[in-house]
Design an enzyme around this catalytic site. Structure first.
Site, short mmCIF file in Angstrom:
data_model
loop_
_atom_site.label_atom_id
_atom_site.label_comp_id
_atom_site.label_asym_id
_atom_site.label_seq_id
_atom_site.Cartn_x
_atom_site.Cartn_y
_atom_site.Cartn_z
N CYS A 41 -21.46 -35.77 10.08
CA CYS A 41 -20.37 -35.86 11.04
C CYS A 41 -20.79 -35.31 12.39
CB CYS A 41 -19.13 -35.13 10.52
SG CYS A 41 -19.42 -33.40 10.05
N HIS A 82 -15.60 -30.04 9.33
CA HIS A 82 -15.82 -31.43 9.74
C HIS A 82 -15.77 -31.51 11.26
CE1 HIS A 82 -15.90 -35.73 9.39
NE2 HIS A 82 -14.65 -35.92 9.77
N ASN A 89 -12.00 -40.12 14.17
CA ASN A 89 -12.73 -39.70 12.99
C ASN A 89 -13.87 -40.69 12.71
OD1 ASN A 89 -13.40 -38.16 10.77
ND2 ASN A 89 -11.63 -38.71 9.54
#
Length: 375
Positions: free
Chosen positions: A116, A254, A272
């Site tokens: 990520c 994250h 995202n």
């Protein structure tokens, strides 16, 4: 002839099936019904449903949450609001997907492992390239695989500051130079031999203070901001609305990208990297899911936020930017200021350079050039 012990075989199969069932039972999965019930009980304003990651176990989800932070290390170069800026009236709503009527963000992508950190930073830098060029549809698509393979060397959890340092010192080329391989990390030499042509860097970066107003100012001044958040199991089944944690265990850290805010709803608007079958198309601005809203102060969303100062454009983007600035008002590029066969050829070559880079013929620079050539 050797006799088969059927009773023994059946017993062995039964034991094996019991072992498999036990392993399956040990895996923890998100319960959508339980999440929906928890949302109602808390009075939260978001929806839960099936998503691209709703069928993953807790352990499998941890492979998509690869954000590490070093809380014992005091951040340096922290963004501070100037005194005169503190008096500035910030809008109640701001969104880089609807800035001046344009969407400056690139499309939603889907990570395949703990990277990520690569996806959030590349997404922010892609938007910075578009903003720098004043072209909301510029076909910038940076290679997360290059960041995986040439910055860290694997797809395991990593730090935001180290990723940004690599984008400053090394950069990353366009996606077609080093296409993404979900879940694996090809060696860095596998990149294309001409990667320097599209190699894009950042000039520098810094941290933003962990309060709402500073983040808002940084967002307007510097563009989309990569940030850290804590993920819980219920976030797997987020399908729209203003997220706040209501159910489940912590999955891990994250990295996502803050792209806007809405004070009326009391939330951040974020990008995202779990694909277009997760999340929402917030306010219907992009035509694809993958975005989300999250309540101010939720899940540590403001704790570790970074800003990118300026993009260092790749040689090809820098050259095309120069052409944009050198184009005549009528759409041509000329040597002498008057129309000649050489000037027609120059304009045609410049137009071809834009089209070969994937820039749409409806781009204002390209459209004017085509109209001039055909006039």
């Amino acid at each position: 002839m050797r006799k088969i012990n059927y009773l023994g075989v059946l017993l062995a199969i039964s034991v094996l099936m019991l072992m498999v069932a036990t392993v399956q039972a040990q895996k923890e999965y998100v319960n959508i019904d339980a999440v929906q019930k928890a949302i109602q009980e808390k009075g939260a304003n978001w929806k839960a449903g099936k998503t691209s990651v709703s069928n993953l176990s807790l352990e499998e989800m941890k492979k998509l949450c690869g954000a590490l932070v070093e809380p014992e290390v005091k951040p340096f170069r922290v963004f501070k609001i100037e005194e005169e800026t503190k008096e500035l009236r910030l809008p109640t709503y701001f969104d880089w997907r609807n800035k001046d009527g344009y969407n400056w963000m690139t499309n939603i992508k889907r990570q395949g492992c703990n990277d990520c950190w690569a996806f959030a930073t590349c997404a922010a830098l892609e938007a910075k390239v578009r903003i720098n060029l004043s072209r909301p549809n510029w076909p910038v698509d940076l290679s997360e695989q290059y960041v995986d393979s040439c910055c860290k060397g694997d797809c395991n959890p990593w730090y935001l500051d180290k990723t940004l340092n690599c984008l400053r010192d090394t950069g990353t080329p366009y996606e077609n130079c080093f296409p993404y391989k979900p879940g694996i990390t090809p060696p860095c030499p596998n990149k294309c031999p001409c990667c320097k042509i599209t190699l894009t860097k950042i000039s520098d970066w810094g941290w933003v203070n962990d309060n709402v107003n500073d983040i808002k100012v940084a967002l307007m001044q510097y563009g989309p901001l990569p940030t850290w958040m804590k993920v819980y199991q219920d976030f797997q089944v987020y399908s729209g609305g203003i997220y706040e944690h209501v159910w489940g265990k912590e999955v891990g850290g994250h990295f996502v990208v803050i792209v806007g805010w809405n004070d009326t709803e009391g939330c951040w608007i974020c990008k995202n990297s779990w694909g277009t079958n997760w999340g929402e198309d917030t306010y219907g601005l992009t035509g694809e899911r993958g975005w989300f809203r999250i309540k101010y102060g939720e899940c540590g969303i403001e704790d570790w936020t970074a800003y990118i100062e300026h993009p260092k454009l790749s040689p090809i983007d820098k050259g095309l930017k120069w052409l944009i600035n050198q184009q005549n008002p009528d759409g041509s590029w000329t040597y002498s200021g008057r129309v000649t066969e050489e000037n027609v050829g120059l304009t045609a070559m410049a137009t071809a350079a834009f089209l070969n880079h994937g820039i749409d013929e409806n781009d204002p620079t390209v459209r004017k050039a085509i109209d001039w050539i055909l006039s």
